[in-house]
Design a protein around this motif. Structure first.
Motif, PDB file in Angstrom:
ATOM      1  N   ILE A 143      67.387  22.575  39.544  1.00 22.31           N
ATOM      2  CA  ILE A 143      65.940  22.743  39.395  1.00 22.31           C
ATOM      3  C   ILE A 143      65.533  22.648  37.935  1.00 22.31           C
ATOM      4  O   ILE A 143      64.552  21.964  37.581  1.00 22.31           O
ATOM      5  CB  ILE A 143      65.494  24.092  39.996  1.00 22.31           C
ATOM      6  N   SER A 147      63.310  19.647  36.380  1.00 19.02           N
ATOM      7  CA  SER A 147      62.059  20.085  35.759  1.00 19.02           C
ATOM      8  C   SER A 147      61.948  19.564  34.331  1.00 19.02           C
ATOM      9  O   SER A 147      60.878  19.138  33.891  1.00 19.02           O
ATOM     10  CB  SER A 147      61.967  21.612  35.765  1.00 19.02           C
ATOM     11  N   PHE A 168      60.168  26.976  34.846  1.00 20.63           N
ATOM     12  CA  PHE A 168      60.185  25.530  34.650  1.00 20.63           C
ATOM     13  C   PHE A 168      59.960  24.783  35.963  1.00 20.63           C
ATOM     14  O   PHE A 168      59.278  23.749  35.985  1.00 20.63           O
ATOM     15  CB  PHE A 168      61.503  25.104  34.008  1.00 20.63           C
ATOM     16  N   GLY A 169      60.525  25.318  37.048  1.00 22.68           N
ATOM     17  CA  GLY A 169      60.374  24.644  38.329  1.00 22.68           C
ATOM     18  C   GLY A 169      58.936  24.574  38.796  1.00 22.68           C
ATOM     19  O   GLY A 169      58.452  23.511  39.218  1.00 22.68           O
ATOM     20  N   THR A 170      58.228  25.691  38.720  1.00 23.67           N
ATOM     21  CA  THR A 170      56.840  25.704  39.201  1.00 23.67           C
ATOM     22  C   THR A 170      55.894  24.972  38.245  1.00 23.67           C
ATOM     23  O   THR A 170      54.947  24.325  38.686  1.00 23.67           O
ATOM     24  CB  THR A 170      56.349  27.143  39.413  1.00 23.67           C
ATOM     25  N   ALA A 176      56.662  22.359  36.417  1.00 26.40           N
ATOM     26  CA  ALA A 176      56.873  20.930  36.677  1.00 26.40           C
ATOM     27  C   ALA A 176      56.299  20.523  38.031  1.00 26.40           C
ATOM     28  O   ALA A 176      55.621  19.494  38.150  1.00 26.40           O
ATOM     29  CB  ALA A 176      58.363  20.604  36.619  1.00 26.40           C
ATOM     30  N   LEU A 177      56.566  21.330  39.052  1.00 20.85           N
ATOM     31  CA  LEU A 177      56.119  20.992  40.404  1.00 20.85           C
ATOM     32  C   LEU A 177      54.606  20.888  40.496  1.00 20.85           C
ATOM     33  O   LEU A 177      54.063  19.920  41.040  1.00 20.85           O
ATOM     34  CB  LEU A 177      56.637  22.032  41.398  1.00 20.85           C
ATOM     35  N   THR A 226      52.305  29.933  38.558  1.00 18.03           N
ATOM     36  CA  THR A 226      53.570  30.259  37.894  1.00 18.03           C
ATOM     37  C   THR A 226      53.579  31.716  37.448  1.00 18.03           C
ATOM     38  O   THR A 226      54.570  32.432  37.643  1.00 18.03           O
ATOM     39  CB  THR A 226      53.789  29.335  36.674  1.00 18.03           C
TER      40      THR A 226
END
Length: 257
Positions: A73, A77, A125-127, A129-130, A205
């Motif tokens: 992830i 990201s 970072f995941g949220t 980027a998403l 986030t």
């Protein structure tokens, strides 16, 4: 004694090679971002870097995949954030430097608080980027992505406690992330980050990080005392509820993704 010295030298050499390969991966992603307009090559490189996940008997694949989700992830990201920062070389260098720090320093850590930090980084970072690219994706992709982030972060944290119900609890956390992700897909606000023009901090986030922090406090109290002690969880509950309430009530007039 000579055998021990030989093993030690080999171990040191393997560590150096391991770190050099990780640094090379981060630099390669940076180079691909500069030279190739499509992120496909960078995404493929990140996935291929996890080849060791499948370099075991097939019955261990699923366990290895789950164990490496947090790292995957973060890697994917970083790719997304690098491409979102095209045109701002300083920001791209900063993300590359962070990824090197992640691969060389943060990811190998194994203490409980360090694994909690790794989970928080994956959520952050995941949220970001998403939801920064969420407008390009169908709602089902954003919901699925949110669920994977929630599941993998929770599992990574629970493994540090050797929790017997890791799969169940992680699945519940993943479903909660999916539900919040579905709502955020249709109602997402973001806040400007100093120095960044193309990347903003999604409101969701902050909410997911606070909820995860609260969940960690509740689980820790239950694990420590055999029950949730109100005096231990009330401060984080009040803090999280207050912050979420404030941003929902008073900070919904900023840039919408």
């Amino acid at each position: 004694m000579e055998l021990l010295r030989t093993v030690k030298r080999k171990s040191f050499f393997s560590e150096v090679v391991y770190h050099l390969l990780n640094i090379s991966l981060a630099l390669a992603l940076f180079g691909i971002t500069l030279m190739v307009q499509s992120p496909v090559a960078a995404v493929v490189l990140v996935i291929l870097s996890k080849w060791r996940v499948l370099a075991v008997r097939p019955r261990f694949w699923w366990t290895n995949i789950q164990s490496n989700l947090v790292d995957l992830i973060v890697g994917l990201s970083v790719v997304a954030l690098l491409y979102l920062s095209v045109g701002n070389i300083a920001v791209q260098i900063a993300f590359t430097a962070f990824y090197i720090i992640w691969l060389v320093i943060i990811k190998p850590m194994s203490k409980r608080w360090q694994m909690m930090l790794q989970s928080a980084v994956a959520i952050l970072f995941g949220t970001v980027a998403l939801f920064s690219i969420g407008y390009l994706l169908p709602d089902i992709a954003v919901v699925a992505g949110s669920m994977v982030i929630g599941y993998s972060a929770a599992r990574h944290f629970l493994v540090s406690y050797k929790e017997d119900q890791t799969v169940l609890l992680s699945s519940i956390w993943g479903i909660m992330f999916a539900e919040i992700g579905w709502l955020a897909y249709y109602w997402t606000f973001a806040y400007a980050i100093p120095g960044l023009t193309t990347i903003k901090l999604p409101q969701v986030t902050i909410i997911l990080l606070l909820i995860s922090f609260l969940g960690e406090r509740v689980y820790r109290s239950w694990k420590k005392n055999g029950a949730v002690v109100r005096s231990e969880i009330m401060p984080p509950v009040l803090f999280s509820v207050a912050v979420i309430g404030v941003i929902l009530l008073f900070f919904n007039t900023v840039t919408r993704i």
